[in-house]
Design an enzyme around this catalytic site. Structure first.
Site, mmCIF file in Angstrom:
data_model
loop_
_atom_site.group_PDB
_atom_site.id
_atom_site.type_symbol
_atom_site.label_atom_id
_atom_site.label_comp_id
_atom_site.label_asym_id
_atom_site.label_seq_id
_atom_site.Cartn_x
_atom_site.Cartn_y
_atom_site.Cartn_z
ATOM 1 N N HIS B 67 14.033 12.480 -13.135
ATOM 2 C CA HIS B 67 13.193 12.023 -14.236
ATOM 3 C C HIS B 67 12.125 11.057 -13.749
ATOM 4 O O HIS B 67 12.396 10.199 -12.915
ATOM 5 C CB HIS B 67 14.054 11.322 -15.297
ATOM 6 C CG HIS B 67 14.978 12.252 -16.014
ATOM 7 N ND1 HIS B 67 14.534 13.090 -17.019
ATOM 8 C CD2 HIS B 67 16.303 12.495 -15.877
ATOM 9 C CE1 HIS B 67 15.565 13.802 -17.475
ATOM 10 N NE2 HIS B 67 16.646 13.456 -16.790
ATOM 11 N N CYS B 462 28.745 39.708 -2.440
ATOM 12 C CA CYS B 462 28.951 38.947 -1.218
ATOM 13 C C CYS B 462 30.280 38.230 -1.129
ATOM 14 O O CYS B 462 30.672 37.828 -0.049
ATOM 15 C CB CYS B 462 27.814 37.952 -1.014
ATOM 16 S SG CYS B 462 27.751 36.691 -2.284
HETATM 17 C C1 LIG Z 1 24.707 17.842 -18.994
HETATM 18 C C2 LIG Z 1 24.198 16.815 -18.036
HETATM 19 C C3 LIG Z 1 22.855 16.787 -17.680
HETATM 20 C C4 LIG Z 1 22.374 15.845 -16.796
HETATM 21 N N1 LIG Z 1 21.085 15.892 -16.412
HETATM 22 C C5 LIG Z 1 20.602 14.974 -15.550
HETATM 23 C C6 LIG Z 1 19.276 15.038 -15.085
HETATM 24 O O1 LIG Z 1 18.554 15.983 -15.367
HETATM 25 N N2 LIG Z 1 18.812 14.041 -14.324
HETATM 26 C C7 LIG Z 1 19.581 12.986 -13.976
HETATM 27 O O2 LIG Z 1 19.084 12.100 -13.310
HETATM 28 N N3 LIG Z 1 20.869 12.930 -14.338
HETATM 29 C C8 LIG Z 1 21.393 13.903 -15.108
HETATM 30 N N4 LIG Z 1 22.700 13.867 -15.481
HETATM 31 C C9 LIG Z 1 23.520 12.796 -14.977
HETATM 32 C C10 LIG Z 1 23.983 13.036 -13.553
HETATM 33 O O3 LIG Z 1 24.435 14.362 -13.393
HETATM 34 C C11 LIG Z 1 25.099 12.064 -13.249
HETATM 35 O O4 LIG Z 1 24.629 10.787 -13.502
HETATM 36 C C12 LIG Z 1 25.580 12.118 -11.818
HETATM 37 O O5 LIG Z 1 25.854 13.411 -11.380
HETATM 38 C C13 LIG Z 1 26.811 11.274 -11.731
HETATM 39 O O6 LIG Z 1 27.313 11.308 -10.446
HETATM 40 P P1 LIG Z 1 28.668 10.602 -10.135
HETATM 41 O O7 LIG Z 1 28.790 10.607 -8.664
HETATM 42 O O8 LIG Z 1 28.740 9.307 -10.847
HETATM 43 O O9 LIG Z 1 29.768 11.498 -10.853
HETATM 44 P P2 LIG Z 1 30.546 12.794 -10.334
HETATM 45 O O10 LIG Z 1 29.649 13.749 -9.699
HETATM 46 O O11 LIG Z 1 31.353 13.256 -11.478
HETATM 47 O O12 LIG Z 1 31.473 12.216 -9.202
HETATM 48 C C14 LIG Z 1 32.643 11.479 -9.483
HETATM 49 C C15 LIG Z 1 33.708 11.937 -8.535
HETATM 50 O O13 LIG Z 1 34.828 11.109 -8.630
HETATM 51 C C16 LIG Z 1 35.971 11.879 -8.380
HETATM 52 N N5 LIG Z 1 37.154 11.188 -8.890
HETATM 53 C C17 LIG Z 1 37.422 10.896 -10.164
HETATM 54 N N6 LIG Z 1 38.623 10.294 -10.252
HETATM 55 C C18 LIG Z 1 39.103 10.188 -9.012
HETATM 56 C C19 LIG Z 1 40.303 9.651 -8.447
HETATM 57 N N7 LIG Z 1 41.241 9.108 -9.208
HETATM 58 N N8 LIG Z 1 40.490 9.721 -7.119
HETATM 59 C C20 LIG Z 1 39.536 10.300 -6.317
HETATM 60 N N9 LIG Z 1 38.387 10.812 -6.803
HETATM 61 C C21 LIG Z 1 38.176 10.750 -8.127
HETATM 62 C C22 LIG Z 1 35.652 13.143 -9.142
HETATM 63 O O14 LIG Z 1 36.446 14.223 -8.722
HETATM 64 C C23 LIG Z 1 34.188 13.332 -8.865
HETATM 65 O O15 LIG Z 1 33.955 14.190 -7.769
HETATM 66 C C24 LIG Z 1 23.231 14.854 -16.310
HETATM 67 C C25 LIG Z 1 24.583 14.892 -16.628
HETATM 68 C C26 LIG Z 1 25.076 15.892 -17.456
HETATM 69 C C27 LIG Z 1 26.520 15.998 -17.730
#
Ligand SMILES: Cc1cc2nc3c(=O)[nH]c(=O)nc-3n(C[C@H](O)[C@H](O)[C@H](O)COP(=O)(O)OP(=O)(O)OC[C@H]3O[C@@H](n4cnc5c(N)ncnc54)[C@H](O)[C@@H]3O)c2cc1C
Ligand SMILES: Cc1cc2nc3c(=O)[nH]c(=O)nc-3n(C[C@H](O)[C@H](O)[C@H](O)COP(=O)(O)OP(=O)(O)OC[C@H]3O[C@@H](n4cnc5c(N)ncnc54)[C@H](O)[C@@H]3O)c2cc1C
Lengths: 424, 502
Positions: B67, B462
């Protein structure tokens, strides 16, 4: 740059028949380019019987059917290259391909026959709701795992779609000891051949639910179950009709799509209904000198008709190379009328016909006791009563070429007249 | 038992039971970004991830938009982090070689009320100093974007908006962090955290325990669970699901920039955007769900997405859909990102509530967390001299010129063996992503890195080939290859012919 008279893209039954016929009709240098490790195309994974009744008058398995053509190809000394993927076909009839042994290959052809076959529609194409776990396979992929790799893909199976591959896989999975719980078909009729419904479902007590679809896939890692429901006339699921199945596998047999990425790249015009090139009586596409036949043009249910059509394509390609194809002839447009989904070929130049014109088509609905009628500018040139016609079974009409040469009509209109549409 | 080979990267220190300086829980884009930033310094770092691969949570299912930053309110942390994160992408993409394109974005307004909300967004953009944001008249928009609705009354243009490959980004971050000495343990779920004199002891589902001075919580939709294991609860994560369609590349030119709809009281609208791979993404809706694993798509919500998208692009070809999917936003009850130490546990640092624009903000969030880690560890972090910010780029056969393709084949004939006929992915590329640091261990892992199966046939053609290659390269049986995580087995045994020894 290498030079060939006729280059065949794809070594399935279509490509093999086209290559053989091109050579027999006088093309000197012919080469088949096939991306797989062997010739034969999709036939190599169809180990069931049921091929060749028209062409050989006997029932062969897919690999046996392919073998006959491969043998003939070898006898004729026709060159073929395996593990050779065509990346690009151009309107100037140059081709770019790659292979691990020859690297990058560039070919200038005088004529090209496109025989790339088709691919299966996927879950995405029909947007089935639910989770996206392992255990959802297209029927053809499952067939490959079972028949070519020797692995089973599941133990309790539900099949969506009643296309032939799904029906054949229902039987195959049952023979391998899996429990096939149901086949759900969204349309009010089956998409497959009647003989496959009888031999693959009835004989194994597998229920076929017409006008049903899958409304949910359960299971986060591996499929744990699916829900099917009856659909209304707009094909929307009706609440209250749901049936739940505990299963580990969902097979999809929801249609085939001609594989025309290369054709698009060459600027060849496609028919939005078939998904394949618009062709004339010579199976020549909108780009002169580029021909096409088999499943890349329209999806066939019987390989025999692939062979028939491809023989024509190969023979005409050879004629083209020898400048024996009349290009600036008068053109008849052949069109689908009432009850007909599509016709192939789309255009006819009567000067190039031998004794008959074969028109391949599919009806749009199931008809009983209806007439299949072809009119040349209003005059009936073919009419035959048919007891049963269904979208799952291709219809073929043969028209006397002399008639067309005499009449020189602007249009051939194929339609279904009378009879009743049936909802099975 | 059916497990693919995993834990290849399990840390040596972890085996020896030594204490880490920092343990990061969660290998999404946030956790991987933090690990990579921390790996610049002389620290021992371990990332713990419960799934079998990195980027397997929200990071693999979102809109993939970087964004511009006009949308998130300037007084919020997410507004500030987004504005700071966006400009960092160019350099990161160059260093780490992941797909990123600054294609700009438009927000469409269909009414007077929506035009007013665009004007508010422009004010917000001005405070945050987002470059180049301007209002366009409908004629100007239509002149450039023929497929957009005739009903639009105006649009906001933001030239710095972009698109990226979110999982490729996270994988690249993880790989680079590991190359710079960070350790990664997959299939390792944290089940408890205890305070100790020196820091923390973390227990895992498999029964192990890990010691660390600092813990970073980047656990996505489980961030509250992790926080509450050791600190006083003060926020809750409410997963909010969003569903999508992904259209075939053949539809790829329907729009060439990100198309948003003006935010209204009813919600943020649905977007239509190209992806970095040339597909079109359409979605998401927004719906609270109870279950934090509920990634189901549903008929009614998909219908809603279809209809809402048609308001922007009336003739969007849904017939060209190749897949549908859903992602879960980690919405915090505080309605903002939570970045920093827990009030009652100073060495426990949250990077939580990472709803959208968490991806766009990720580079800035990582910098912030590094500051907090520095404080927690008692001062200046020491930079490593041998830090290498670059990741070896992967060769992409399909995108190379014919000359370059010939060259690639000459160096390795496996470049001439096409595994995926939709995306033209070659065997050489598949083998490469298996053998890289943080390499692929499953069919989906290969797909996320090299794209076979990401195209229109969705792996129909694939997947048998990819499984064969995975089995060969990892020395296992094809029957044991998984789709993704544990339990996602694909094959159920040999056929009778094979078992019978025929
Ligand atoms: C529908 C949707 C649309 C979006 N669109 C955008 C966009 O266009 N642009 C943008 O900037 N953002 C967007 N976002 C937000 C963005 O995708 C997230 O902010 C980002 O991916 C978050 O990353 P994360 O690493 O916090 O979470 P995650 O990718 O969920 O990583 C968290 C990790 O923690 C692990 N975990 C959890 N509990 C444990 C545990 N107890 N022990 C070990 N591991 C654990 C999980 O398995 C997971 O792999 C969107 C989100 C959604 C849902
Ligand atoms: C599961 C199944 C069951 C069937 N059962 C029956 C039956 O019982 N009886 C019957 O008569 N018919 C049956 N058929 C139909 C018959 O097999 C097909 O109609 C026939 O194989 C189509 O031939 P084709 O050559 O057009 O396509 P294919 O057989 O698909 O061959 C296409 C070839 O082109 C190659 N190719 C594609 N793109 C490229 C490229 N870019 N470069 C190089 N090579 C390329 C492919 O690798 C392939 O070998 C069945 C089909 C299927 C799928």
């Amino acid at each position: 740059m290498q030079h060939y008279e006729v280059v065949i893209v794809g070594g399935g039954p279509a490509g093999l028949a086209a290559a053989i016929e091109a050579r027999k009709n006088g093309a000197q240098s012919v080469v088949v380019l096939e991306r797989d490790r062997e010739l034969g195309g999709i036939l190599q994974q169809c180990i069931h019987h049921g091929f060749g009744l028209v062409v050989f008058n006997e029932e062969l398995t897919g690999p046996e059917y392919a073998e006959r053509f491969i043998d003939e190809l070898m006898e004729l000394g026709i060159e073929y290259r395996l593990e050779t993927m065509v990346l690009e076909v151009n309107a100037d009839k140059t081709i770019r391909a790659i292979s691990p042994s020859d690297g990058m290959i560039e070919i200038q052809a005088k004529a090209i026959v496109l025989n790339m076959g088709c691919r299966e529609r996927t879950r995405g194409a029909i947007a089935i709701p639910g989770f996206r776990p392992a255990g959802v396979f297209s029927a053809g992929t499952a067939q490959r795992f079972v028949n070519m790799e020797g692995y089973m893909v599941g133990k309790r199976v539900v099949i969506l779609g009643s296309g032939d591959i799904g029906l054949i896989m229902a039987r195959r999975m049952a023979l391998e000891g899996a429990k096939v719980l149901a086949v759900a078909e969204i349309m009010p009729y089956s998409g497959g051949l009647t003989r496959n419904i009888v031999q693959c479902l009835h004989d194994y007590d597998i229920p076929l639910y017409l006008s049903h679809t899958i409304t949910e896939v359960r299971g986060k890692e591996r499929v744990e179950g699916v829900t099917i429901a009856e659909v209304d006339e707009n094909r929307k699921p009706m609440t209250g009709t749901e049936k739940h199945y505990d299963c580990d596998t969902l097979l999809l047999s929801v249609g085939l799509i001609p594989e025309n990425e290369l054709s698009r790249g060459a600027g060849i015009q496609l028919d939005p209904v078939t998904g394949g090139p618009i062709v004339n009586e010579a199976m020549e596409t909108s780009v002169p000198g580029i021909f096409a036949s088999g499943n890349v043009v329209h999806v066939h249910d019987l390989v025999d008709w692939v062979t028939e059509e491809s023989r024509r394509a190969g023979a005409y390609a050879a004629r083209y190379v020898q400048n024996k194809l009349v290009e600036d002839a008068s053109v008849i447009a052949s069109r689908p009328g009432d009850g007909i989904g599509y016709v192939v070929p789309h255009k006819v130049r009567p000067e190039n016909l031998n004794d008959k014109l074969a028109i391949f088509m599919r009806v749009k609905e199931v008809f009983h006791d209806a007439k299949l009628v072809v009119k040349a500018d209003g005059e009936v040139v073919y009419s035959r009563k048919k007891r049963h016609m269904a979208p799952g079974e291709m219809e073929i009409v043969q028209i006397d070429a002399q008639k067309l040469k005499d009449l020189k009509p602007a249009e051939l209109l194929v339609s279904v007249e009378g009879g009743e549409t049936v909802h099975v | 038992m059916r497990y693919g080979p995993y834990n290849h990267f399990t840390g040596s220190r972890m085996k020896r039971g030594e204490m880490y300086d920092v343990v990061i829980i969660g290998a999404g884009v946030i956790g991987c970004g933090i690990a990579r930033e921390l790996s610049r310094y002389d620290l021992s770092i371990l990332i713990l991830e419960k799934e079998g691969d990195v980027a397997d949570g929200t990071t693999k299912a979102n809109s993939a938009i970087v964004h511009a930053g006009f949308d998130a309110y300037h007084k919020t942390v997410n507004g500030q982090m987004n504005a700071r994160g966006n400009p960092m992408y160019d350099r990161l993409a160059a260093e780490l070689s992941f797909p990123f394109q600054r294609i700009g974005s438009l927000v469409l307004a269909f009414s007077e009320e929506e035009l007013a909300s665009l004007r508010e967004l422009i004010d917000n953009a001005n405070v945050l100093k987002i470059p180049g944001v301007e209002m366009l008249a409908p004629e100007t928009v239509h002149a450039k974007h023929a497929n957009l609705s005739q009903e639009i009354r105006g649009a906001l243009w933001a030239p710095t908006g972009g698109i990226c490959g979110p999982w490729e980004f996270a994988i690249a971050l993880a790989e680079n962090a590991v190359e710079n000495g960070a350790e990664l343990a997959l299939n390792t779920q944290v089940t408890g955290i205890q305070k100790t004199d020196a820091g923390f002891r973390l227990s895992t589902a498999a029964g192990g325990s890990i010691e660390s001075r600092v813990v970073v919580n980047a656990a996505g939709v489980y961030a509250d669970t992790i926080h509450n294991m050791v600190a006083e609860p003060f926020f809750e994560i409410h997963p909010k699901r969003g569903q999508y369609f992904l259209l075939d590349k053949a539809a790829g030119d329907i729009v060439d920039t990100v198309i948003f709809q003006a935010p209204t009281k009813a919600g943020k609208g649905v977007l239509v955007s190209p992806t970095v791979h040339g597909n079109i993404i359409v979605g998401p809706d927004a719906e609270y769900v109870e279950d934090r694993e509920d990634l189901r798509t549903t008929g009614p919500q998909l219908d809603y997405v279809r209809q809402a998208a048609r308001q922007s692009v009336p003739n969007i070809p849904f017939g060209m859909n190749i897949t549908t999917f859903a992602g879960l936003r980690a919405e915090s009850s505080t309605r903002d990102f939570i970045i920093g130490p827990a009030d009652d546990v100073p060495n426990f640092i949250n990077a939580a509530g990472m709803k959208s624009p968490g991806l766009s903000a990720a580079p800035a969030v990582a910098e912030e967390v590094v500051k907090h880690v520095g404080v927690a560890l008692g001062g200046e972090l020491k930079e490593r001299k041998d830090f290498n910010p670059h990741r070896r780029p992967a060769a992409h056969f399909a995108e190379a010129s014919p000359e370059k393709q010939a060259e690639l084949i000459a160096t390795d004939p496996r470049f001439a063996r096409i595994v995926c006929r939709c995306e033209y992915v070659t065997e050489a590329e598949v083998v490469d992503v298996i053998h890289r640091k943080v390499g692929a261990r499953s069919v989906d892992g290969v797909k996320r890195r090299a794209r076979p199966g990401g195209g229109r046939c969705q792996g129909g053609f694939c997947s048998p080939r990819v499984m064969e290659i995975l089995a060969r390269e990892l020395g296992t049986d094809m029957g044991d290859v998984l789709k993704d995580g544990p339990g996602s087995y694909i094959l159920t045994g040999r056929t009778k012919a094979v078992e019978g020894g025929m």
